[in-house]
Design a protein around this motif. Structure first.
Motif, PDB file in Angstrom:
ATOM      1  N   UNK A   3      11.370  38.086  34.401  1.00 18.86           N
ATOM      2  CA  UNK A   3      12.133  36.861  34.259  1.00 18.86           C
ATOM      3  C   UNK A   3      11.404  35.696  34.317  1.00 18.86           C
ATOM      4  N   UNK A   4      11.701  34.932  33.606  1.00 20.16           N
ATOM      5  CA  UNK A   4      11.110  33.545  33.566  1.00 20.16           C
ATOM      6  C   UNK A   4      12.421  32.467  33.761  1.00 20.16           C
ATOM      7  N   UNK A   5      12.203  31.658  34.581  1.00 18.33           N
ATOM      8  CA  UNK A   5      13.096  30.480  34.992  1.00 18.33           C
ATOM      9  C   UNK A   5      12.575  29.179  34.320  1.00 18.33           C
ATOM     10  N   UNK A   6      13.456  28.760  33.383  1.00 14.32           N
ATOM     11  CA  UNK A   6      13.009  27.505  32.861  1.00 14.32           C
ATOM     12  C   UNK A   6      13.595  26.295  33.264  1.00 14.32           C
ATOM     13  N   UNK A   7      12.935  25.073  33.589  1.00 14.40           N
ATOM     14  CA  UNK A   7      13.644  23.794  34.129  1.00 14.40           C
ATOM     15  C   UNK A   7      13.086  22.745  33.218  1.00 14.40           C
ATOM     16  N   UNK A   8      13.824  22.209  32.475  1.00  8.69           N
ATOM     17  CA  UNK A   8      13.506  21.001  31.557  1.00  8.69           C
ATOM     18  C   UNK A   8      13.794  19.703  32.108  1.00  8.69           C
ATOM     19  N   UNK A   9      13.241  18.527  31.654  1.00  4.97           N
ATOM     20  CA  UNK A   9      13.644  17.232  32.233  1.00  4.97           C
ATOM     21  C   UNK A   9      12.674  16.052  31.792  1.00  4.97           C
ATOM     22  N   UNK A  10      13.237  14.929  31.714  1.00  2.32           N
ATOM     23  CA  UNK A  10      12.462  13.946  31.390  1.00  2.32           C
ATOM     24  C   UNK A  10      11.096  13.774  32.513  1.00  2.32           C
ATOM     25  N   UNK A  11      11.756  13.939  33.802  1.00  2.00           N
ATOM     26  CA  UNK A  11      10.707  13.883  34.816  1.00  2.00           C
ATOM     27  C   UNK A  11      10.054  12.303  34.806  1.00  2.00           C
ATOM     28  N   UNK A  12      10.901  11.268  34.953  1.00  2.00           N
ATOM     29  CA  UNK A  12      10.358  10.120  34.522  1.00  2.00           C
ATOM     30  C   UNK A  12      11.024   9.209  35.757  1.00  2.00           C
ATOM     31  N   UNK A  13      10.500   9.188  36.956  1.00  2.00           N
ATOM     32  CA  UNK A  13       9.850  10.358  37.521  1.00  2.00           C
ATOM     33  C   UNK A  13      10.154  11.706  37.769  1.00  2.00           C
ATOM     34  N   UNK A  14       9.225  12.767  38.149  1.00  2.00           N
ATOM     35  CA  UNK A  14       9.917  13.887  38.806  1.00  2.00           C
ATOM     36  C   UNK A  14      10.335  13.701  40.158  1.00  2.00           C
ATOM     37  N   UNK A  15      11.335  14.237  40.796  1.00  2.00           N
ATOM     38  CA  UNK A  15      11.612  13.532  42.160  1.00  2.00           C
ATOM     39  C   UNK A  15      12.128  14.982  43.103  1.00  2.00           C
ATOM     40  N   UNK A  16      12.449  14.757  44.070  1.00  2.00           N
ATOM     41  CA  UNK A  16      12.873  15.771  44.831  1.00  2.00           C
ATOM     42  C   UNK A  16      13.905  16.850  44.543  1.00  2.00           C
ATOM     43  N   UNK A  17      14.972  16.126  43.812  1.00  2.00           N
ATOM     44  CA  UNK A  17      16.289  17.087  43.279  1.00  2.00           C
ATOM     45  C   UNK A  17      15.677  17.997  42.379  1.00  2.00           C
ATOM     46  N   UNK A  18      14.699  17.705  41.483  1.00  2.00           N
ATOM     47  CA  UNK A  18      14.115  18.554  40.134  1.00  2.00           C
ATOM     48  C   UNK A  18      13.684  19.738  41.387  1.00  2.00           C
TER      49      UNK A  18
END
Length: 222
Positions: free
Chosen positions: A9-24
């Protein structure tokens, strides 16, 4: 009789991460605990079609992601495929590429916040996403997962495809899952505004990421 081999099983998290924050980070940890995946694949966006003007460079965003997800309970792989892509970034293309890479049997689980779920029906070929992965969304304050707030077509898909963590873990794709109780409401836009004003958003950004932002003088003169 031998028990069937466990499915990867591979969990995938995408995002701009501009910036990455605690919510991510909390979103990822929520589903890591729920699904017990074998790997967390984090994919910084390259040229997301619904967002414009990313402020940090791809290299800076990759480094912030590396620092943010260091020390997770599962192996973390930072996938730069969207950054390398020269055309607009669409999630359907990313999931197709992941399925081709990982094979037909791996359970791929695409993670999203409820804010993304509310606009899922605007994504390119969004209904085809289920052909390549499971879609799991977690609620956050201000985003109600009830039928009145989620687009009817999206709610219909998630209702019809509703699965539990065990089913998601043991099949390759096709389920939808709505998780509640993730009480995080963090805005990257507000974080950038605070950084521009010289305010330290200590509680909103992992310490290693904030150190990097300050060392590189990011978001100061945007």
């Amino acid at each position: 009789m031998r028990a069937p081999a466990a499915r990867r099983c591979v969990a995938v998290l995408g995002g701009s991460f501009d910036p990455v924050h605690t919510g991510h980070v909390l979103l990822a940890e929520h589903f890591v605990q729920l699904l017990q995946p074998d790997e967390l694949r984090v994919i910084p966006a390259g040229n997301p079609w619904q967002k414009h003007g990313l402020q940090a460079t791809p290299a800076d965003r990759v480094e912030m992601v590396r620092r943010a997800f260091d020390g997770q309970r599962v192996p973390v792989y930072i996938d730069e495929q969207e950054i390398r892509r020269t055309s607009a970034t669409y999630t359907i293309d990313t999931l197709r590429a992941l399925r081709a890479e990982l094979g037909a049997e791996v359970s791929i689980v695409f993670l999203m916040g409820a804010d993304q779920l509310l606009h899922l029906d605007t994504w390119q070929h969004w209904q085809e996403l289920f052909d390549y992965a499971h879609l799991c969304a977690a609620s956050r304050p201000g985003f109600d997962l009830e039928e009145a707030h989620v687009p009817p077509a999206v709610m219909e898909q998630f209702t019809r495809r509703g699965g539990n963590p065990q089913e998601i873990r043991s099949t390759a794709h096709g389920y939808g899952y709505l998780a509640s109780g993730l009480a995080v409401d963090i805005s990257s836009t507000e974080i950038r505004a605070q950084l521009q004003r010289g305010t330290r958003p200590d509680s909103l950004i992992p310490a290693g990421v904030l150190d990097y932002i300050e060392q590189q003088h990011l978001y100061r003169n945007q």
